[in-house]
Design a protein around this motif. Structure first.
Motif, short mmCIF file in Angstrom:
data_model
loop_
_atom_site.label_atom_id
_atom_site.label_comp_id
_atom_site.label_asym_id
_atom_site.label_seq_id
_atom_site.Cartn_x
_atom_site.Cartn_y
_atom_site.Cartn_z
N PRO A 124 -2.14 9.96 0.87
CA PRO A 124 -3.37 9.54 0.33
C PRO A 124 -3.94 10.14 -0.88
N ARG A 126 -4.92 10.30 -5.33
CA ARG A 126 -4.38 10.26 -6.67
C ARG A 126 -4.11 11.62 -7.25
N GLU A 154 -1.57 9.89 -14.48
CA GLU A 154 -2.53 9.72 -13.43
C GLU A 154 -2.06 8.60 -12.42
N PHE A 155 -1.65 8.76 -11.26
CA PHE A 155 -1.22 7.69 -10.43
C PHE A 155 -1.63 7.68 -8.88
N SER A 156 -1.46 6.77 -8.36
CA SER A 156 -1.94 6.61 -6.84
C SER A 156 -0.74 7.34 -6.04
N THR A 157 -1.01 8.30 -5.31
CA THR A 157 -0.06 9.01 -4.55
C THR A 157 0.45 8.31 -3.31
N MET A 158 -0.11 7.05 -3.05
CA MET A 158 0.69 6.06 -2.03
C MET A 158 1.96 5.51 -2.39
#
Length: 206
Positions: A124, A126, A154-158
């Motif tokens: 879960p 970023r 920058e990115f969603s870690t999902m």
């Protein structure tokens, strides 16, 4: 006695600084803490001794606590002296203290091509990093993105993700949230790395 006067001056500066940060006049703060504007002015300027029964409503009106208003900063060491942590192809310097910055962890990482490729991770939150030198190879899902010096990602870690060095050593400054810190720096894979294995958890935050 001089030390006590100096500490009083710090408290006065905090009151004035917090008031100005909120854009309040003396009258505005005085109305909120039920102290006359003239008394508040004398407190801020040092022409009146600070009383505990005045500090409590002032702190409450300023949206802080009495402890925060009167805490001493003399014993706090503000300089962070990071010690490098080494794994194959990766050196990490932690640049924030545990529990600081609202739960985020700041780190500098040096990644070299010797770093073993790890499986992309998912967790879960970023993540964010900026490239200080070299070129980062960011694997993000099915894409591989090259990030050049001076650029940030920058990115969603999902999204399954892994970070590596492209064509030579790369140095990055990165910020993890709580989940990223646990996954990349304090997870089981990271622990096994310190025992001599490949950098699983740390690898990806890379």
């Amino acid at each position: 006695m001089t030390q006590e006067l100096d500490f009083d001056a710090v408290i006065r500066q905090r009151i004035r600084g917090l008031r100005l940060a909120r854009g309040w006049s003396l009258d505005s703060l005085a109305a909120r803490c039920f102290i006359s504007p003239s008394s508040l002015s004398r407190i801020e300027t040092g022409h009146r001794r600070i009383a505990l029964d005045q500090l409590v409503p002032i702190a409450r009106a300023l949206g802080t606590t009495l402890d925060a208003l009167v805490e001493s900063a003399e014993d706090e060491d503000v300089v962070i002296r990071p010690e490098p942590e080494h794994a194959k192809g990766l050196t990490t310097w932690l640049l924030s203290r545990e529990g600081a910055l609202n739960g985020v962890t700041v780190a500098k990482m040096l990644i070299t091509p010797e770093r073993e490729t790890s499986q992309p991770q998912v967790h879960p939150g970023r993540e964010w990093f900026t490239v200080l030198s070299g070129t980062v190879s960011l694997q993000l899902g099915e894409r591989t993105i090259l990030v050049e010096p001076g650029h940030a990602a920058e990115f969603s870690t999902m999204v399954p993700h892994a970070i590596g060095a492209h064509g030579g050593p790369v140095e990055i400054l990165t910020i993890f949230d709580h989940d990223g810190d646990r996954a990349h720096l304090h997870g089981p894979a990271a622990a096994s790395d310190k025992s001599g294995g490949s950098l699983g958890g740390k690898t990806d935050r890379d």
